[in-house]
Design a protein around this motif. Structure first.
Motif, PDB file in Angstrom:
ATOM      1  N   SER A  81       4.993   8.956  -4.646  1.00 46.87           N
ATOM      2  CA  SER A  81       3.635   8.667  -5.125  1.00 46.87           C
ATOM      3  C   SER A  81       3.364   7.166  -5.072  1.00 46.87           C
ATOM      4  O   SER A  81       2.265   6.736  -4.703  1.00 46.87           O
ATOM      5  CB  SER A  81       3.426   9.210  -6.536  1.00 46.87           C
ATOM      6  OG  SER A  81       4.267   8.546  -7.456  1.00 46.87           O
ATOM      7  N   GLU A  82       4.370   6.358  -5.406  1.00 48.69           N
ATOM      8  CA  GLU A  82       4.206   4.903  -5.325  1.00 48.69           C
ATOM      9  C   GLU A  82       3.998   4.471  -3.873  1.00 48.69           C
ATOM     10  O   GLU A  82       3.142   3.634  -3.583  1.00 48.69           O
ATOM     11  CB  GLU A  82       5.433   4.209  -5.911  1.00 48.69           C
ATOM     12  CG  GLU A  82       5.304   2.700  -5.983  1.00 48.69           C
ATOM     13  CD  GLU A  82       6.515   2.062  -6.644  1.00 48.69           C
ATOM     14  OE1 GLU A  82       6.906   0.983  -6.189  1.00 48.69           O
ATOM     15  OE2 GLU A  82       7.052   2.649  -7.598  1.00 48.69           O
ATOM     16  N   SER A  83       4.758   5.068  -2.977  1.00 54.59           N
ATOM     17  CA  SER A  83       4.609   4.743  -1.553  1.00 54.59           C
ATOM     18  C   SER A  83       3.232   5.165  -1.045  1.00 54.59           C
ATOM     19  O   SER A  83       2.622   4.462  -0.236  1.00 54.59           O
ATOM     20  CB  SER A  83       5.691   5.436  -0.729  1.00 54.59           C
ATOM     21  OG  SER A  83       6.962   4.957  -1.075  1.00 54.59           O
ATOM     22  N   GLU A  84       2.747   6.308  -1.518  1.00 57.49           N
ATOM     23  CA  GLU A  84       1.411   6.757  -1.111  1.00 57.49           C
ATOM     24  C   GLU A  84       0.344   5.796  -1.617  1.00 57.49           C
ATOM     25  O   GLU A  84      -0.619   5.495  -0.910  1.00 57.49           O
ATOM     26  CB  GLU A  84       1.153   8.175  -1.619  1.00 57.49           C
ATOM     27  CG  GLU A  84       1.934   9.235  -0.863  1.00 57.49           C
ATOM     28  CD  GLU A  84       1.799  10.629  -1.463  1.00 57.49           C
ATOM     29  OE1 GLU A  84       1.320  10.750  -2.617  1.00 57.49           O
ATOM     30  OE2 GLU A  84       2.174  11.591  -0.774  1.00 57.49           O
ATOM     31  N   LYS A  85       0.521   5.286  -2.855  1.00 54.96           N
ATOM     32  CA  LYS A  85      -0.421   4.298  -3.387  1.00 54.96           C
ATOM     33  C   LYS A  85      -0.384   3.032  -2.541  1.00 54.96           C
ATOM     34  O   LYS A  85      -1.427   2.472  -2.197  1.00 54.96           O
ATOM     35  CB  LYS A  85      -0.085   3.957  -4.840  1.00 54.96           C
ATOM     36  CG  LYS A  85      -0.416   5.040  -5.830  1.00 54.96           C
ATOM     37  CD  LYS A  85       0.000   4.643  -7.237  1.00 54.96           C
ATOM     38  CE  LYS A  85      -0.188   5.775  -8.227  1.00 54.96           C
ATOM     39  NZ  LYS A  85       0.287   5.416  -9.578  1.00 54.96           N
ATOM     40  N   GLN A  86       0.836   2.582  -2.208  1.00 55.86           N
ATOM     41  CA  GLN A  86       0.967   1.384  -1.381  1.00 55.86           C
ATOM     42  C   GLN A  86       0.353   1.609  -0.006  1.00 55.86           C
ATOM     43  O   GLN A  86      -0.279   0.713   0.552  1.00 55.86           O
ATOM     44  CB  GLN A  86       2.439   0.983  -1.248  1.00 55.86           C
ATOM     45  CG  GLN A  86       3.032   0.419  -2.515  1.00 55.86           C
ATOM     46  CD  GLN A  86       4.515   0.102  -2.365  1.00 55.86           C
ATOM     47  OE1 GLN A  86       5.144   0.448  -1.374  1.00 55.86           O
ATOM     48  NE2 GLN A  86       5.073  -0.561  -3.375  1.00 55.86           N
ATOM     49  N   ALA A  88      -2.127   3.637   0.682  1.00 61.39           N
ATOM     50  CA  ALA A  88      -3.585   3.609   0.520  1.00 61.39           C
ATOM     51  C   ALA A  88      -4.078   2.170   0.404  1.00 61.39           C
ATOM     52  O   ALA A  88      -5.083   1.793   1.024  1.00 61.39           O
ATOM     53  CB  ALA A  88      -3.992   4.422  -0.710  1.00 61.39           C
ATOM     54  N   GLN A  89      -3.362   1.350  -0.377  1.00 64.28           N
ATOM     55  CA  GLN A  89      -3.748  -0.058  -0.514  1.00 64.28           C
ATOM     56  C   GLN A  89      -3.633  -0.774   0.821  1.00 64.28           C
ATOM     57  O   GLN A  89      -4.510  -1.555   1.200  1.00 64.28           O
ATOM     58  CB  GLN A  89      -2.871  -0.748  -1.559  1.00 64.28           C
ATOM     59  CG  GLN A  89      -3.137  -0.301  -2.983  1.00 64.28           C
ATOM     60  CD  GLN A  89      -2.144  -0.902  -3.976  1.00 64.28           C
ATOM     61  OE1 GLN A  89      -1.143  -1.487  -3.592  1.00 64.28           O
ATOM     62  NE2 GLN A  89      -2.430  -0.743  -5.260  1.00 64.28           N
TER      63      GLN A  89
END
Length: 182
Positions: A81-86, A88-89
Protein backbone atom coordinates in the motif's frame (compact mmCIF):
# COMPACT_ATOMS: atom_id res chain seq x y z
CA UNK A 1 -18.23 -64.26 10.79
CA UNK A 2 -18.85 -67.30 8.63
CA UNK A 3 -18.13 -65.22 5.57
CA UNK A 4 -14.73 -64.23 6.98
CA UNK A 5 -13.87 -67.87 7.58
CA UNK A 6 -14.93 -68.69 4.04
CA UNK A 7 -12.70 -65.93 2.70
CA UNK A 8 -9.77 -67.27 4.72
CA UNK A 9 -10.40 -70.79 3.53
CA UNK A 10 -10.59 -69.62 -0.10
CA UNK A 11 -7.30 -67.83 0.35
CA UNK A 12 -5.80 -70.88 2.07
CA UNK A 13 -6.90 -73.16 -0.76
CA UNK A 14 -5.75 -70.68 -3.36
CA UNK A 15 -2.33 -72.26 -3.78
CA UNK A 16 -3.76 -75.75 -4.22
CA UNK A 17 -6.07 -74.56 -6.97
CA UNK A 18 -3.38 -72.65 -8.86
CA UNK A 19 -0.27 -74.42 -7.60
CA UNK A 20 1.23 -71.34 -5.99
CA UNK A 21 3.51 -71.44 -2.97
CA UNK A 22 1.95 -68.50 -1.10
CA UNK A 23 -0.52 -69.48 1.61
CA UNK A 24 -2.42 -67.88 4.44
CA UNK A 25 -2.14 -69.37 7.92
CA UNK A 26 -5.54 -69.36 9.62
CA UNK A 27 -4.20 -70.38 13.01
CA UNK A 28 -3.95 -67.13 14.96
CA UNK A 29 -1.78 -68.52 17.69
CA UNK A 30 0.69 -69.97 15.30
CA UNK A 31 0.81 -66.82 13.15
CA UNK A 32 1.57 -64.56 16.18
CA UNK A 33 -1.18 -62.13 15.26
CA UNK A 34 -2.10 -61.66 18.91
CA UNK A 35 1.51 -61.00 19.83
CA UNK A 36 1.84 -58.43 17.07
CA UNK A 37 -1.38 -56.73 18.18
CA UNK A 38 -0.21 -56.67 21.80
CA UNK A 39 3.15 -55.28 20.71
CA UNK A 40 1.46 -52.55 18.68
CA UNK A 41 -0.87 -51.63 21.54
CA UNK A 42 2.05 -51.55 23.97
CA UNK A 43 4.08 -49.38 21.65
CA UNK A 44 1.15 -47.03 21.23
CA UNK A 45 0.70 -46.79 24.99
CA UNK A 46 4.40 -46.25 25.68
CA UNK A 47 5.00 -43.90 22.78
CA UNK A 48 1.76 -41.98 23.32
CA UNK A 49 3.38 -39.32 25.49
CA UNK A 50 6.54 -39.16 23.40
CA UNK A 51 4.66 -38.95 20.12
CA UNK A 52 2.12 -36.60 21.73
CA UNK A 53 4.85 -34.20 22.83
CA UNK A 54 6.47 -34.38 19.38
CA UNK A 55 3.12 -33.72 17.75
CA UNK A 56 2.42 -30.84 20.15
CA UNK A 57 5.86 -29.37 19.41
CA UNK A 58 5.23 -29.80 15.71
CA UNK A 59 1.80 -28.20 16.06
CA UNK A 60 3.32 -25.25 17.94
CA UNK A 61 5.98 -24.86 15.25
CA UNK A 62 3.35 -24.96 12.52
CA UNK A 63 1.20 -22.40 14.37
CA UNK A 64 4.25 -20.19 14.91
CA UNK A 65 5.14 -20.49 11.22
CA UNK A 66 1.55 -19.58 10.30
CA UNK A 67 1.65 -16.56 12.62
CA UNK A 68 5.00 -15.46 11.18
CA UNK A 69 3.61 -15.90 7.68
CA UNK A 70 0.54 -13.85 8.57
CA UNK A 71 2.78 -11.13 10.07
CA UNK A 72 4.95 -11.12 6.94
CA UNK A 73 1.77 -10.94 4.86
CA UNK A 74 0.61 -7.91 6.85
CA UNK A 75 4.02 -6.27 6.43
CA UNK A 76 4.02 -7.06 2.73
CA UNK A 77 0.51 -5.63 2.37
CA UNK A 78 1.52 -2.46 4.23
CA UNK A 79 4.63 -2.12 2.04
CA UNK A 80 2.46 -2.72 -1.01
CA UNK A 81 0.00 0.00 0.00
CA UNK A 82 2.90 2.36 0.75
CA UNK A 83 4.46 1.53 -2.61
CA UNK A 84 1.13 2.15 -4.33
CA UNK A 85 0.91 5.56 -2.62
CA UNK A 86 4.45 6.37 -3.72
CA UNK A 87 3.60 5.22 -7.24
CA UNK A 88 0.55 7.48 -7.30
CA UNK A 89 2.64 10.41 -6.04
CA UNK A 90 5.34 9.66 -8.58
CA UNK A 91 2.78 9.51 -11.37
CA UNK A 92 1.40 12.88 -10.25
CA UNK A 93 4.91 14.35 -10.24
CA UNK A 94 5.59 12.86 -13.68
CA UNK A 95 2.33 14.30 -15.01
CA UNK A 96 3.24 17.71 -13.58
CA UNK A 97 6.75 17.51 -15.09
CA UNK A 98 5.28 16.56 -18.47
CA UNK A 99 2.82 19.46 -18.26
CA UNK A 100 5.61 21.89 -17.34
CA UNK A 101 7.80 20.50 -20.13
CA UNK A 102 5.00 21.02 -22.64
CA UNK A 103 4.47 24.57 -21.38
CA UNK A 104 8.20 25.26 -21.56
CA UNK A 105 8.39 23.74 -25.04
CA UNK A 106 5.48 25.94 -26.15
CA UNK A 107 7.19 29.03 -24.71
CA UNK A 108 10.49 28.11 -26.36
CA UNK A 109 8.71 27.45 -29.65
CA UNK A 110 6.95 30.82 -29.42
CA UNK A 111 10.22 32.53 -28.47
CA UNK A 112 11.96 30.95 -31.46
CA UNK A 113 9.11 32.02 -33.74
CA UNK A 114 9.22 35.57 -32.33
CA UNK A 115 13.01 35.69 -32.70
CA UNK A 116 12.71 34.35 -36.25
CA UNK A 117 10.10 36.97 -37.07
CA UNK A 118 12.32 39.69 -35.58
CA UNK A 119 15.27 38.38 -37.61
CA UNK A 120 13.14 38.35 -40.77
CA UNK A 121 12.00 41.91 -40.02
CA UNK A 122 15.65 42.97 -39.54
CA UNK A 123 16.60 41.28 -42.80
CA UNK A 124 13.72 43.00 -44.58
CA UNK A 125 14.75 46.37 -43.12
CA UNK A 126 18.39 45.76 -44.02
CA UNK A 127 17.35 44.67 -47.52
CA UNK A 128 15.19 47.76 -47.95
CA UNK A 129 18.04 49.96 -46.72
CA UNK A 130 20.46 48.16 -49.02
CA UNK A 131 18.06 48.55 -51.93
CA UNK A 132 17.59 52.26 -51.13
CA UNK A 133 21.37 52.73 -50.92
CA UNK A 134 21.86 50.83 -54.16
CA UNK A 135 19.10 52.93 -55.75
CA UNK A 136 20.80 56.16 -54.65
CA UNK A 137 24.16 54.91 -55.93
CA UNK A 138 22.62 53.87 -59.25
CA UNK A 139 20.92 57.27 -59.58
CA UNK A 140 24.24 58.98 -58.86
CA UNK A 141 26.01 56.79 -61.42
CA UNK A 142 23.29 57.49 -63.96
CA UNK A 143 23.57 61.23 -63.25
CA UNK A 144 27.35 61.04 -63.59
CA UNK A 145 27.06 59.15 -66.86
CA UNK A 146 24.39 61.53 -68.15
CA UNK A 147 26.53 64.49 -67.12
CA UNK A 148 29.62 62.90 -68.62
CA UNK A 149 27.80 62.14 -71.85
CA UNK A 150 26.35 65.66 -71.94
CA UNK A 151 29.79 67.17 -71.40
CA UNK A 152 31.26 64.94 -74.10
CA UNK A 153 28.49 65.89 -76.48
CA UNK A 154 28.82 69.58 -75.70
CA UNK A 155 32.59 69.27 -75.99
CA UNK A 156 32.26 67.57 -79.34
CA UNK A 157 29.76 70.15 -80.55
CA UNK A 158 31.97 72.97 -79.32
CA UNK A 159 34.99 71.47 -80.99
CA UNK A 160 33.05 71.23 -84.20
CA UNK A 161 31.59 74.76 -83.92
CA UNK A 162 34.46 76.71 -82.37
CA UNK A 163 36.96 78.03 -84.74
CA UNK A 164 40.35 79.39 -83.70
CA UNK A 165 38.94 82.92 -83.98
CA UNK A 166 36.10 82.20 -81.58
CA UNK A 167 38.53 80.54 -79.21
CA UNK A 168 40.70 83.62 -79.08
CA UNK A 169 37.71 85.84 -78.36
CA UNK A 170 36.52 83.56 -75.53
CA UNK A 171 39.97 83.54 -73.98
CA UNK A 172 40.27 87.31 -74.24
CA UNK A 173 36.82 87.75 -72.79
CA UNK A 174 37.65 85.50 -69.83
CA UNK A 175 40.93 87.31 -69.22
CA UNK A 176 39.12 90.60 -69.23
CA UNK A 177 36.64 89.32 -66.71
CA UNK A 178 39.46 88.04 -64.55
CA UNK A 179 41.24 91.32 -64.82
CA UNK A 180 38.32 93.05 -63.18
CA UNK A 181 38.59 90.79 -60.18
CA UNK A 182 42.32 91.16 -59.76
Amino acid sequence: MDSCIQVFSVIANFDTDYNLSISFNTDFLEANVINILLLLLGLMYVLKEFLGSILVDRQEKVLLAIQESEERLKQANSRLSESEKQLAQTQMVIAQIIKEAETTAQKVRQSILDQGKADVDKLISASKASIATAEVQIKQQIQLQVTSLAIKRVTMQLQDQITPNIQTRIIDNNIAQLGGYL
